[in-house]
Design an enzyme around this catalytic site. Structure first.
Site, short mmCIF file in Angstrom:
data_model
loop_
_atom_site.label_atom_id
_atom_site.label_comp_id
_atom_site.label_asym_id
_atom_site.label_seq_id
_atom_site.Cartn_x
_atom_site.Cartn_y
_atom_site.Cartn_z
N HIS A 129 0.81 -1.21 0.00
CA HIS A 129 0.00 0.00 0.00
C HIS A 129 0.85 1.27 0.00
CE1 HIS A 129 0.42 -0.09 4.52
NE2 HIS A 129 0.41 1.22 4.35
N ASP A 159 0.19 -7.56 1.46
CA ASP A 159 0.69 -6.19 1.63
C ASP A 159 2.22 -6.15 1.69
OD1 ASP A 159 0.26 -3.47 1.72
OD2 ASP A 159 0.12 -3.37 3.90
N SER A 237 4.61 2.65 8.00
CA SER A 237 4.31 1.50 7.16
C SER A 237 5.52 1.11 6.33
CB SER A 237 3.14 1.81 6.23
OG SER A 237 1.96 1.98 6.96
#
Length: 484
Positions: A129, A159, A237
């Site tokens: 993402h 992911d 992230s």
């Protein structure tokens, strides 16, 4: 002597005497040896968690020595995406002549983190993402150097994404983090998260492992998360979750906060285990894509009513096999409708969703051990998973679907409650297009048979029906399409 003066004098003498007595007690107490009396058993209380005094025999008064080795391998990831502006004036010749500077596109920029895991090849792991839809990606090292990144491959359902940066010919060489065996991670282990939250620069937070094997995070694909109370905020992230030896145990991917980032950290962070990331990375590096395994079976949740009919105790949980597709891993393993899968590779299977999640985390050709209940009795079987199909051409299924291609739904959509097959593309003027099928439709059923995934759709059309009716979802509505 007056009475008041005599009273005051007596009080002063008494205070002086008490002060000397108290001072003597304090002096004697300080000079006497201190004795550590053990607490009675009933008074024992659990101690608060604290950092260990040593790790592998080395004193650890600070995390700084370990972080000096780790932080050069954690990078900032910058992405740019060109987005066309839908401006009605941009297509008008008059306005274009009057205002030649009308922009036709804008640049969206975002920021995340990544981890160098192979210095020799320049491999950087991050989240899917973080780089999804990006036209340009660059990586900034901890020493300030910025390098253009090459996209190798990514897997939306776990992911995980893999990038490659050039190995510098001069200056400091790249530094990588060694990947740990994340299967040995235990609740209570100390961990440290490193990343670039909110774009403020490289930041370190610490905490413990709160849980392992988490698979109930809403809106995310296949899951086997490490949960930690180390602060993970936007921008973290793709960053590193490391143990006290400086080994990578996970890739930070999400924080759960119903109120969003404005509520601050609430101690619910999630990371992709290093073992899972390693497996995905190896497939991406080799082929640029991930090949998943599947048993080729349909299941439903075991409830008390089904448990009673299958000779199991009330409260039993598992995934009930409802159909075994021909020429599948499940058929080769001898699975039958009515079998109840209660564990896979020793991992408890509570329902059909957890079995699907387990399969989605296995590579094609993986050997798995399944614990079953058949006719109420325990049974263990071995299976070798087959590759999960990624796409089927409509022509392969039925001539009336020619021109369409079908794919599995993204796992995040399935966790949102959608079950079906995605119409990925429909060629203009094709038979499928003339029949009204559109890209983005979700096929829920073919005739009276549910089409929960590609094998189920293929099985539903194994014997070509005289009249082919697809039950589809388009946007928020549902309806039937007669395929002629």
């Amino acid at each position: 002597m007056q009475a008041s003066t005599r009273t005051t004098l007596i009080a002063l003498i008494a205070a002086a005497a008490f002060g000397g007595f108290a001072a003597t007690l304090i002096r004697d107490g300080l000079q006497a040896p201190v004795r550590a009396e053990p607490l009675p058993q009933a008074a024992t209380v659990p101690m608060a968690a604290s950092l260990p005094a040593t790790v592998e025999g080395q004193a650890l008064p600070s995390l700084a020595p370990m972080l000096r080795r780790v932080t050069p391998a954690v990078v900032s990831v910058h992405t740019k995406q060109r987005v066309r502006i839908n401006n009605p004036f941009a297509n008008d010749p008059f306005f274009r002549r009057m205002f030649p500077g009308i922009p036709e596109e804008r640049i969206n920029e975002s920021l995340g983190s990544g981890v160098i895991v192979d210095a020799a090849h320049g491999y950087v792991l991050t989240n899917h993402h973080v780089i999804e839809g990006a036209d340009e990606v660059s990586v900034t090292l901890s020493d300030g150097r910025t390098l253009a990144a090459e996209f190798v491959g990514s897997d939306a359902d776990t992911d995980v994404a893999l990038m490659k940066i050039p190995v510098p010919g001069s200056g400091a060489p790249l530094q990588a983090i060694a990947l740990a065996d994340s299967s040995t991670l235990q609740v209570g282990d100390f961990v440290v998260a490193v990343g670039n939250p909110f774009g403020v620069g490289q930041t370190v937070t610490s905490g413990i492992v709160s849980a392992v094997g988490r698979a109930n995070v809403p809106g995310v694909g296949y899951q086997n998360f490490i949960q930690t109370d180390a602060s993970i905020n936007p921008g973290n992230s793709g960053g590193a979750l490391v143990n006290l030896r400086g080994e990578l145990v996970g890739i930070n991917t999400a924080s759960f906060n119903p109120r969003g980032s404005m509520a601050g950290n609430i101690g619910l962070g999630f990371a992709i285990p290093a073992n899972l990331a390693r497996g995905v990375m190896q497939q991406l590096a080799a082929t640029g894509e991930v090949r998943r395994g599947t048993l080729g079976i349909d299941t439903q949740d075991l409830d008390d009513r089904l448990a009673a009919s299958l000779g199991l105790a009330a409260g039993s949980r598992g995934a009930v096999v409802t159909r075994v597709h021909a020429d599948s891993a499940g058929a080769d393993a001898g699975l039958r409708p009515g079998d109840v899968v209660v564990a896979a590779n020793g991992e408890r299977i509570a329902d059909g969703e957890s079995l699907r999640n387990f399969q989605g985390l296995q590579p094609a050709n993986a050997r798995v051990s399944l614990d079953l209940r058949r006719d109420g009795k325990p049974l263990q079987v071995q299976a070798t998973l087959r590759e999960q199909p990624r796409m089927l051409a409509g022509q392969q299924l039925d001539p009336r679907l020619s021109g369409a291609s079908f794919a599995e739904l993204p796992e995040a959509l399935r966790r949102g409650g959608v079950s079906g097959v995605l119409v990925e593309e429909v060629a203009g003027g094709s038979r499928a297009a003339r029949n009204g099928l559109r890209a983005g439709d979700v096929v829920l059923a073919a005739g009276t048979m549910r089409a929960g995934d590609l094998p189920a759709l293929r099985a539903a059309l194994a014997e070509a029906p005289e009249q082919l009716v697809l039950h589809i979802q388009r946007g928020r509505g549902q309806g039937n399409l007669l395929m002629k």
